[in-house]
Motif scaffolding. Structure first.
Motif, PDB file in Angstrom:
ATOM      1  N   HIS A   1       2.183  17.156  -3.208  1.00 42.28           N
ATOM      2  CA  HIS A   1       1.816  16.091  -2.273  1.00 42.28           C
ATOM      3  C   HIS A   1       2.060  14.741  -2.930  1.00 42.28           C
ATOM      4  O   HIS A   1       1.827  14.554  -4.134  1.00 42.28           O
ATOM      5  N   ILE A   2       2.540  13.814  -2.122  1.00 43.08           N
ATOM      6  CA  ILE A   2       2.879  12.476  -2.594  1.00 43.08           C
ATOM      7  C   ILE A   2       2.183  11.460  -1.700  1.00 43.08           C
ATOM      8  O   ILE A   2       2.282  11.532  -0.457  1.00 43.08           O
ATOM      9  N   LEU A   3       1.469  10.528  -2.317  1.00 47.31           N
ATOM     10  CA  LEU A   3       0.869   9.412  -1.593  1.00 47.31           C
ATOM     11  C   LEU A   3       1.695   8.164  -1.884  1.00 47.31           C
ATOM     12  O   LEU A   3       1.909   7.818  -3.046  1.00 47.31           O
ATOM     13  N   VAL A   4       2.159   7.498  -0.827  1.00 48.08           N
ATOM     14  CA  VAL A   4       2.985   6.308  -0.957  1.00 48.08           C
ATOM     15  C   VAL A   4       2.271   5.160  -0.262  1.00 48.08           C
ATOM     16  O   VAL A   4       1.797   5.308   0.883  1.00 48.08           O
ATOM     17  N   GLY A   5       2.189   4.026  -0.933  1.00 52.09           N
ATOM     18  CA  GLY A   5       1.554   2.850  -0.344  1.00 52.09           C
ATOM     19  C   GLY A   5       2.373   1.607  -0.595  1.00 52.09           C
ATOM     20  O   GLY A   5       3.009   1.463  -1.640  1.00 52.09           O
ATOM     21  N   THR A   6       2.362   0.673   0.357  1.00 49.86           N
ATOM     22  CA  THR A   6       3.050  -0.600   0.206  1.00 49.86           C
ATOM     23  C   THR A   6       2.133  -1.718   0.697  1.00 49.86           C
ATOM     24  O   THR A   6       1.413  -1.551   1.694  1.00 49.86           O
ATOM     25  N   PHE A   7       2.184  -2.870  -0.006  1.00 51.12           N
ATOM     26  CA  PHE A   7       1.274  -3.952   0.310  1.00 51.12           C
ATOM     27  C   PHE A   7       1.940  -5.262  -0.099  1.00 51.12           C
ATOM     28  O   PHE A   7       2.315  -5.448  -1.259  1.00 51.12           O
TER      29      PHE A   7
ATOM     30  N   ASP B   1      -2.264 -11.784   4.310  1.00 56.89           N
ATOM     31  CA  ASP B   1      -1.829 -11.918   5.706  1.00 56.89           C
ATOM     32  C   ASP B   1      -1.081 -10.681   6.184  1.00 56.89           C
ATOM     33  O   ASP B   1      -0.588 -10.645   7.308  1.00 56.89           O
ATOM     34  N   HIS B   2      -0.901  -9.676   5.313  1.00 55.01           N
ATOM     35  CA  HIS B   2      -0.347  -8.371   5.688  1.00 55.01           C
ATOM     36  C   HIS B   2      -1.446  -7.320   5.574  1.00 55.01           C
ATOM     37  O   HIS B   2      -2.447  -7.531   4.901  1.00 55.01           O
ATOM     38  N   ARG B   3      -1.206  -6.196   6.236  1.00 50.95           N
ATOM     39  CA  ARG B   3      -2.080  -5.045   6.070  1.00 50.95           C
ATOM     40  C   ARG B   3      -1.333  -3.996   5.246  1.00 50.95           C
ATOM     41  O   ARG B   3      -0.143  -3.768   5.462  1.00 50.95           O
ATOM     42  N   PRO B   4      -1.997  -3.371   4.293  1.00 50.20           N
ATOM     43  CA  PRO B   4      -1.318  -2.314   3.526  1.00 50.20           C
ATOM     44  C   PRO B   4      -1.049  -1.098   4.400  1.00 50.20           C
ATOM     45  O   PRO B   4      -1.797  -0.799   5.345  1.00 50.20           O
ATOM     46  N   VAL B   5       0.023  -0.405   4.092  1.00 49.34           N
ATOM     47  CA  VAL B   5       0.446   0.798   4.824  1.00 49.34           C
ATOM     48  C   VAL B   5       0.551   1.942   3.818  1.00 49.34           C
ATOM     49  O   VAL B   5       0.933   1.739   2.665  1.00 49.34           O
ATOM     50  N   TYR B   6       0.206   3.143   4.268  1.00 48.75           N
ATOM     51  CA  TYR B   6       0.303   4.304   3.387  1.00 48.75           C
ATOM     52  C   TYR B   6       0.876   5.471   4.175  1.00 48.75           C
ATOM     53  O   TYR B   6       0.852   5.510   5.415  1.00 48.75           O
ATOM     54  N   ALA B   7       1.409   6.424   3.439  1.00 47.75           N
ATOM     55  CA  ALA B   7       1.932   7.665   4.024  1.00 47.75           C
ATOM     56  C   ALA B   7       1.675   8.796   3.048  1.00 47.75           C
ATOM     57  O   ALA B   7       1.651   8.591   1.822  1.00 47.75           O
ATOM     58  N   ILE B   8       1.488   9.990   3.595  1.00 45.93           N
ATOM     59  CA  ILE B   8       1.272  11.183   2.782  1.00 45.93           C
ATOM     60  C   ILE B   8       2.396  12.157   3.099  1.00 45.93           C
ATOM     61  O   ILE B   8       2.707  12.423   4.266  1.00 45.93           O
TER      62      ILE B   8
END
Length: 1349
Positions: free
Chosen positions: A647-653, A933-940
């Motif tokens: 499993h991989i957790l990816v986040g961008t902010f 002013d951005h919201r972080p996004v994540y995906a699994i």
């Protein structure tokens, strides 16, 4: 990498030999085959020349080269082939070997073939000269030796180096043979001088061909496959061994690398200074170790040569005297610094002839500007790919005509190069290629002298700030994985900063002026590095730095021009003295001598070393067993590999440059509820605008912010995964490009699955010069699955979607890792970041859709979605369904979208995309963090990775190895059996499925363990049960001719066991074993065994029938005639019983078809209507097949010399050991009856018995070669053998007569005259007539079935 910090500073003493663990021993075996072994403590590499070398393809294929014309000897490349074996050492393996030299060797440079001899080059003397950091040392080659693999001719040729002459051994091979009275020059003497002149360096600790930034930061071992061949000077010689290594199994490759046998050699300069703590710019309180300052120069071998023999550029974009020089600094505090520069000849096509007057050599331009541009563009494209942006510093004079002409062409090439064109309305300062023209002589002409050269700083300081430098720091992680011992701390280097551009400096020779300017640029980079850390270096440090660069200039100048560099005294001391000026004059005079009288010979030696001479072919190594094992393991990979899910957790902010969120709770983003009880193996976090993107920041990278966020992430992960059974995370690697940053965290337990961890960056801001926009990528192999993560920040602006597309294309095509790997060269790729694609709606419409949560309408107008559908960006990538609200732009601290005057339209700027069939997305959402002013996004993601069971693979490998070794009989480099062509063919299977493998003297494809090969082809089943399928006799004998005839035809079944023989195809490619047909039903369709190909030497002297003539005066025989073979016919008339077993067989045959035969036209016998049927007449004689195609041979006694020379009659199927002799009266009675019967045939036409239409007898053919018979006219109506043209008697091959089994009376054999035609025999003996004699002048080269006339 774990380092041993106990190495004393004295390790840098000049002349100290490498440590014993880095040495090997070279051994030789003379009998039965000459073989040389290089033995380390654990393994041995054995090489043996193959004397079966022939003109085969050099790529290892054993297919001969076919050519319509004979090539001249001068155009042939004779490929030298050697067998190689790599095995663990043992007393048995090396029992027959003895030492070749009394001293150890320190590496192998490779193999080279010179004048049909194959030589192995080894390093016999070396000294340590540099330590880049503990565990990474560099040695200088002091002496090499070439040992011949295939001849002992040079065994007692005296070595060139004095060290060997002073040794106890009287010769190189230690045999005590003494020197020859007439000196013999070793073929490799010039190569030996070149490699031992002190300009070649190697390392067995790390990849010395790549700069520090292009090597893994914490690699404990290096991969030979990563060598940069541009700087690998023994590439031509070592390539066969590297290719052999690539075919080995993993554990064998590790053992070969660990043995330090294979060596990578560079040419140039390398030296380290140990800086004591009192002079070190970075103090360390941890240890008392010194710091190491190193300068290492790598001279390219792509356009290598001497001064006036190698100028300018070639069509491949390679330039003369191209050198990469790297300044490195290591501190015990855990800091590693590196900065690289390049130099190279002016990249246009020009030449310069050597002359006896200094500075009067004329420069000649050999190609126009338009013709030069393609090579010019290729050169700078490769530089940009390897180093990033390029800043050219041209030091040529503006007053000298030749140099000014070169400068003009250089300037024109830069202007026309695509890399020099900035995007949009930006200035040239923002292009990837910039040029600074700095007339060195004019600038230093004043009273300051060379001190004025420091004025170059103001021209390059902006680019120097933008290019940055390479920086790595030690990171302490407590590794609880299996690789750690008792949980102790392991030191790992984490990359903090990377160099993103390079200065390319040149003058005319790229020696004296260039070296001085590069020294200044190097000093600027070190000052920037220390300044960022708030440190300053003392004068003693700079003195050591200057001396290293002066030594570097001298070494490079000796290689290219023959003497040390000019102006080196200024480089060392900072001022020019009278002694230095006199030394420069002396060096200039010495250069004239070398350039005019010795450089051509040096050039030939260099070309020989690099394999560039005409018809020079590399040595081919083959290890038949290992090659077979590699192919077999690839085929059986499913047996030892399994698939596992991780499993991989990816986040961008996008942080908007803010730091106030570092102390906030990031759990909603880093530990989302969708994970449940899953603990991801990999966590990839990407940041954008980690620092504020102001004009002061966009050209430089500050790692401080990135490190703060790394610590914040680590705290969150340690807090949430602190339960029993949870595992700790470690920072695998991070990278930064100004505002963009990427951090990869992994569970400690999976570290042993990860390898080849690499990072790279690509700038796109301001056309690639600035780092405000761009991408950071990190890739690694998770077991056998390559994975790549890319975080990107693309161009901003509502309408700039085309520029964003270009940014994506620039990153996708221009971001490269080691070994020329791109983003696309991975099984799994995940892009994430602020892509800045907007929603193409008005402000009110967009806000209304947001308020109504009409995500479908928003997505329909999403720019990224539209560009992906159109195939203009992110082709073949996928994105999960978006179920969250737009992530941009919010008022900071609230959930309200932008309420400022700019009134940004809400958009999904922050995205996560994937590519790879092994990726399955489980979640896609945003987190409610409000400090930006951005919201972080994540995906699994769930990722399926391929994991190899190394133990099982090794077990299968050993089993296959042993089995194959037993099959080929142990034919390896160390075998002691007789040498033959077999070794050429070991391990080479069929070139296409269904074909047999290559054959040899010992292994023949047509023999199966000594047995005849069997055919698996069965005739197809006929449609009518009353018919049988046979080969079509109408097919052409040449199988390659086009034909419409079918392969098989159906004919009615025959009751006779031999009736179908006449219908069989008799093509020489379709042999039929009659003995098999006799032993079974003729209609059987079971597979038949095929006999071997026709072998004339195995035939009797004459195969055929006895001649029948009216002259019976030579019929007085001493013994009875041999039994006749069965006649091939459709019926047999009754007659008196014969004493021959063949006659009994003939009497059992039943007549077939009383009337006209009903066989098909292709096989039916022609029937004559001219003669009425007669009763009690013998059937017409029918030709039989040669004896060597009949059943087992049963030779009768040779009754006379005539019969012995004409025929050896075979039995019909049974083997007769010895036949009783018939009485003379019985023989005479039979002969008279036969004579009366045959004489009654009008025109020698036979007639069918009892009402059958008379059959035409076949023309008799002599199928036995080598016997000259009397020529007679063929009988009327005779049927010739199908498909074979008549051949003249003179062209018939002469075959020796085979000795009969039965003895022949000597007296009888001596008194016989040449055989006249045999008399006719009475009908009572018709069954014993041999009908395969010579009927006339028609002769054929083979046998075929009957065909209608």
């Amino acid at each position: 990498m774990d380092y041993n910090f106990s190495a004393p500073p004295t390790a840098l003493w000049p002349g100290q030999a490498p440590s014993p663990e880095k040495s090997s021993q070279i051994l030789i075996r003379e009998y039965p085959h000459r073989a040389i072994a290089i033995a380390s403590n654990s393994h041995a590499l054995i090489l043996r020349h193959s004397t079966t070398t022939s003109e085969h393809a050099a790529n290892g294929s054993l297919t001969p080269l076919s050519s319509g014309r004979q090539r001249s000897a001068a155009s042939d490349k004779v490929t030298a082939k050697c067998m190689v074996e790599f095995s663990p050492t043992s007393d048995k393996l090396l029992a027959d070997y003895r030492p070749l030299t009394p001293r150890p060797i320190y590496g192998t440079l490779g193999l080279i073939s010179i004048e049909r001899d194959v030589f192995l080059c080894v390093i016999t003397q070396a000294s340590r000269v540099a330590t880049l950091r503990p565990g990474e040392t560099v040695e200088k080659i002091e002496a090499v030796q070439f040992f011949c693999l295939n001849s002992a001719e040079y065994d007692d040729v005296v070595a060139l180096d004095l060290y060997d002459l002073e040794s106890d051994a009287a010769s190189v091979y230690g045999q005590g043979l003494g020197r020859r009275d007439v000196p013999v020059e070793h073929p490799c003497q010039e190569l030996q001088k070149l490699l031992g002149n002190g300009t070649f360096y190697y390392s067995t600790d790390f990849d010395v061909t790549n700069r520090m930034q292009d090597r893994p930061a914490d690699a404990a071992e290096f991969d030979i496959d990563n060598f940069d061949e541009s700087f690998l000077w023994n590439s031509y010689m070592i390539r066969p061994l590297v290719q052999f290594r690539s075919r080995l199994q993993r554990q064998e490759r590790v053992a070969l690398d660990g043995s330090r046998i294979l060596t990578s050699a560079i040419r140039g300069f390398c030296r380290s200074w140990a800086i004591p703590q009192t002079s070190a710019p970075l103090s360390s309180i941890k240890t008392g170790l010194p710091s190491y300052l190193t300068v290492i120069s790598r001279l390219s071998c792509k356009r290598a040569g001497t001064r006036f023999n190698s100028r300018g550029i070639d069509d491949d974009g390679n330039v003369a005297n191209f050198v990469e020089t790297e300044t490195t600094y290591w501190s015990p505090s855990g800091v590693v610094f590196s900065y690289a520069q390049v130099r190279g000849s002016v990249p246009v096509f020009w030449e310069q002839a050597a002359g006896l007057l200094p500075n009067q050599q004329k420069i000649t331009i050999t190609r126009s500007a338009d013709g030069t541009q393609p090579a010019f563009d290729k050169h700078f494209s490769e530089l940009e790919q390897a180093y990033g942006a390029v800043h050219v510093v041209n030091l040529l004079s503006a007053t000298k005509p030749g140099e000014y002409e070169l400068t003009t062409l250089y300037r024109l090439g830069v202007q026309n190069c695509p890399l020099s064109r900035p995007g949009g309305d930006q200035s040239r300062d923002h292009a990837l290629l910039r040029e600074t023209e700095y007339d060195f002589h004019a600038e230093t002409k004043g009273p300051q002298g060379y001190v004025a050269a420091n004025g170059i700083r103001r021209y390059v300081e902006d680019s120097a700030d933008g290019f940055a430098y390479y920086l790595a720091q030690e990171s302490d992680d407590v590794a609880h994985s299996k690789r750690s011992l008792n949980g102790h701390k392991q030191r790992r280097y984490v990359v903090v900063l990377q160099q993103e551009g390079v200065f390319r400096t040149n003058c005319l020779d790229c020696l004296d002026r260039t070296n001085l300017i590069q020294t200044i640029v190097s000093q600027m980079a070190v000052e920037a590095f220390l300044g960022h850390r708030g440190e300053r270096a003392p004068s003693d440090f700079w003195s050591r730095h200057a001396n290293l660069w002066a030594d570097n200039g001298d070494s490079l100048s000796k290689i290219y021009a023959g003497t040390g560099a000019l102006k080196s005294s200024f480089t060392r001391t900072g001022k020019m003295s009278l002694a230095g000026a006199i030394a420069d004059v002396r060096k200039s005079a010495t250069r004239l001598y070398y350039n005019n009288f010795t450089d051509k010979a040096r050039q030939i030696t260099i070309d020989t070393l690099l394999g560039r001479l005409v018809n020079q072919a590399p040595v081919v190594l083959f290890d038949p067993i290992s090659d077979f094992v590699a192919g077999e393991l690839q085929r059986r990979s499913s047996e030892f590999s399994t698939n596992e899910k991780i499993h991989i957790l990816v986040g961008t902010f996008n942080l908007n440059g803010r730091t106030d969120g570092i102390d906030e709770d990031l759990s909603a983003w880093l530990w989302p509820s969708e994970l449940g009880s899953i603990q991801p193996e990999i966590i990839a976090i990407g940041f954008q605008e980690i620092v504020e993107l102001n004009p002061q920041q966009i050209m430089n990278s500050d790692p401080t912010r990135k490190q703060l966020w790394e610590q914040a992430i680590k705290r969150i992960l340690d807090h949430h995964y602190s339960r029993d059974g949870d595992e700790k995370y470690v920072l695998l690697r991070s990278g930064q490009l100004v505002g963009a940053a990427l951090c990869i965290f992994v569970k400690a337990s999976v570290l042993h699955h990860l390898k080849n961890v690499e990072g790279s960056v690509k700038k796109t801001g301001m056309s690639g010069m600035a780092g405000n926009k761009g991408a950071v990528a990190i890739r690694f192999d998770y077991a056998n699955t390559p994975i790549c993560f890319v975080t990107a920040h693309l161009a901003a602006g509502f309408a700039n979607y085309e520029e964003r597309n270009r940014d994506y294309a620039t990153i996708d095509q221009g971001l490269w890792f080691q070994r020329n790997r791109g983003i696309a060269d991975h099984d799994s790729v995940i892009w994430f970041g602020d892509f800045n694609y907007r929603i193409g709606l008005g402000l009110e419409a967009a806000k209304d859709s947001v308020k109504r949560r009409n995500l479908e309408r928003l997505f329909e107008n999403d720019q990224l979605n539209l560009q992906m559908v159109a195939g203009l960006a992110f082709r073949f990538y996928s994105e999960a369904r978006i179920n969250f609200m737009p992530t941009y732009k919010f008022d900071v601290g609230t959930d309200e979208y932008d309420s400022s005057e700019k009134a940004r339209i809400p958009a999904w700027t922050d995205r996560i995309l994937r590519k790879g069939s092994n990726l399955r997305q489980l979640a896609y959402n945003s987190a409610p963090l409000r400090f930006s002013d951005h919201r972080p996004v994540y995906a699994i993601f769930e990722c399926t990775v391929n994991i190899v069971n190394e133990k099982l693979r090794d077990k299968i490998s050993r089993e296959v190895y042993e089995r194959r070794k037993a099959e080929v009989g142990g034919d390896t480099a160390n075998m002691v059996g007789n040498e033959s062509d077999d070794e050429d063919l070991i391990g080479y299977d069929a070139i296409e499925p269904g074909l047999p493998p290559a054959s040899s003297d010992r292994q023949k494809w047509w023999l199966d363990n000594g047995k005849m090969a069997t055919s698996s082809i069965s005739p197809p089943k006929p449609e009518n049960p009353a018919s049988q399928t046979i080969l079509n006799p109408k097919r052409p004998t040449n199988p390659h001719l086009p034909t419409d005839e079918p392969d098989w035809v159906s004919v009615p079944r025959s009751e006779s066991r031999l009736s179908s023989f006449s219908s069989m195809s008799t093509s020489p490619y379709e042999h039929v074993n009659h003995s098999m047909m006799l032993s079974s039903s003729a209609s059987s369709s079971a597979p038949r065994k095929l006999p071997p190909p026709w072998d004339p030497s195995a035939l009797p002297g004459k195969v055929g029938r006895m001649q029948i003539t009216e002259d019976a005066k030579n019929s007085q025989l001493d013994g009875g005639p041999p039994p006749p073979p069965p006649r091939r016919q459709t019926g047999m008339g009754p007659g008196p019983a014969s004493t021959s077993p063949a006659a009994a067989i003939q009497q059992k045959r039943k007549p077939v078809n009383k009337g006209t035969p009903t066989t098909p036209a292709g096989s039916k016998l022609a029937v004559s209507q001219d003669q009425p049927p007669e009763k009690h007449k013998p059937p017409p004689p029918v030709a039989k097949k040669p004896a060597h195609l009949s059943g087992p041979v049963s030779p009768a006694s040779s009754i006379s010399a005539s019969l012995a020379s004409e025929a050896t009659v075979h039995g019909s199927g049974s083997s007769l050991a010895e036949l009783p002799r018939r009485s003379m009266s019985s023989l005479n009675d039979s002969r008279s009856a036969l004579t009366e019967s045959i004489a009654s045939l009008a025109g020698r036409n036979g007639s069918a018995r009892e009402g059958n239409p008379p059959l035409e007898p076949p023309r008799r053919t002599n199928t036995t070669a080598g016997v000259v018979t009397q020529s007679r006219m063929a009988a009327a109506g005779g049927v010739p053998l199908v498909g074979l043209a008549a051949a003249s008697q003179e062209r018939k091959p002469q075959l020796p007569a085979r000795k009969p089994i039965m003895t022949v009376p000597v007296a009888s054999a001596q008194k016989q005259a040449p055989p006249p035609p045999a008399p006719r025999r009475p009908a009572v003996a018709a069954a014993a007539v041999d009908l395969l004699g010579d009927d006339g002048g028609m002769e054929m080269g083979g046998w075929e079935a009957l065909k209608p006339s």
